[in-house]
Design an enzyme around this catalytic site. Sequence first.
Site, mmCIF file in Angstrom:
data_model
loop_
_atom_site.group_PDB
_atom_site.id
_atom_site.type_symbol
_atom_site.label_atom_id
_atom_site.label_comp_id
_atom_site.label_asym_id
_atom_site.label_seq_id
_atom_site.Cartn_x
_atom_site.Cartn_y
_atom_site.Cartn_z
ATOM 1 N N ASP A 42 94.985 40.209 -42.657
ATOM 2 C CA ASP A 42 95.669 41.500 -42.595
ATOM 3 C C ASP A 42 96.164 41.771 -41.169
ATOM 4 O O ASP A 42 96.828 42.777 -40.913
ATOM 5 C CB ASP A 42 94.786 42.640 -43.139
ATOM 6 C CG ASP A 42 93.572 42.919 -42.281
ATOM 7 O OD1 ASP A 42 93.287 42.150 -41.352
ATOM 8 O OD2 ASP A 42 92.883 43.934 -42.546
ATOM 9 N N SER A 43 95.893 40.827 -40.254
ATOM 10 C CA SER A 43 96.496 40.877 -38.918
ATOM 11 C C SER A 43 98.021 40.879 -39.026
ATOM 12 O O SER A 43 98.714 41.203 -38.070
ATOM 13 C CB SER A 43 96.034 39.684 -38.078
ATOM 14 O OG SER A 43 96.183 38.471 -38.796
ATOM 15 N N GLU A 112 85.457 42.710 -44.578
ATOM 16 C CA GLU A 112 84.791 43.088 -43.333
ATOM 17 C C GLU A 112 83.557 43.935 -43.634
ATOM 18 O O GLU A 112 83.565 44.724 -44.587
ATOM 19 C CB GLU A 112 85.752 43.911 -42.452
ATOM 20 C CG GLU A 112 86.967 43.120 -42.014
ATOM 21 C CD GLU A 112 87.894 43.917 -41.085
ATOM 22 O OE1 GLU A 112 87.533 45.055 -40.690
ATOM 23 O OE2 GLU A 112 88.975 43.396 -40.767
ATOM 24 N N GLU A 179 83.491 38.110 -34.955
ATOM 25 C CA GLU A 179 84.604 38.469 -34.052
ATOM 26 C C GLU A 179 84.097 39.288 -32.864
ATOM 27 O O GLU A 179 83.389 40.288 -33.041
ATOM 28 C CB GLU A 179 85.669 39.268 -34.831
ATOM 29 C CG GLU A 179 86.835 39.683 -33.936
ATOM 30 C CD GLU A 179 88.103 40.064 -34.684
ATOM 31 O OE1 GLU A 179 88.156 39.919 -35.921
ATOM 32 O OE2 GLU A 179 89.050 40.512 -34.004
#
Length: 262
Positions: A42-43, A112, A179
């Site tokens: 989704d970046s 996430e 991350e």
Amino acid sequence: MNVPEFKQRKSQGEKLVVVTAYDALFTRIVEQAGIEAILVGDSLGVVVQGKANTLSVTMDEMLYHTRLVAQTAVKSLVIGDMPFMSYQASVEDAVRNAGLFLQAGAAAIKIEGGNQVIDRVEALTRFGIPVMAHIGMTPQSVNQYGGYKVQGKEGDQAEAMLADAKALEDAGAFSLVLEAVPVALAKTITEHLSIPTIGIGAGPHCDGQILVLYDLLGLFDDFVPKFVKPYAHLKADALQALSRFKEEVECAKFPSDSESYH
Ligand code: KIV
């Protein structure tokens, strides 16, 4: 590459290499480079759509890009990234929307979160939808962090992250993205799990690494986090090519005879 093969790489001691891709052209290039796992991240909200963060990316947009990648990929594991609010509200939302990613051609999905998504990971796994989990600095929670900041620096935060990692593995996740996590914590988590950890800003001890394609190619430079290493400078090359094209058109050097029909 399929999900069991991806998982096995950890026990074989082979590093996993993952990059993002959002379209057919780059999927072909990534595969030609021998990279076997692609995240349709989704970046794309930031690097393709030009938004400040990923929060406005929709299911329809993600499915469109997942289809482009999955239709093109011949041998890579394609992982679809579930956008904000496609799995947060309920387990039902998570299962239904994850199913759409598999119907679009992905072999797995990524979500996430730690403790708060355990029931989603269990349900998805139960229904045959492989889950890549993602903890540490999770961009969909950027407003809670007040910016993109390293997570797990304090002792209690680090302990909670290790507990989340174990719980995600127990719930059935086949791998875990870490991350923006301190090197030592990422090493501890990697050593405590039997599933592979994939680092992005989490140091060298993870079982694999992922980078956003446009960052690693030097195409996107609005914001370059410390953990990004540009392996090419395609934005500079593009700028040079475009200004040469402009110059040559303006002085009537292009097209020449060799680019003309007779
Ligand atoms: O959306 C994305 O590209 C990601 C990776 C950076 C892990 O989540």
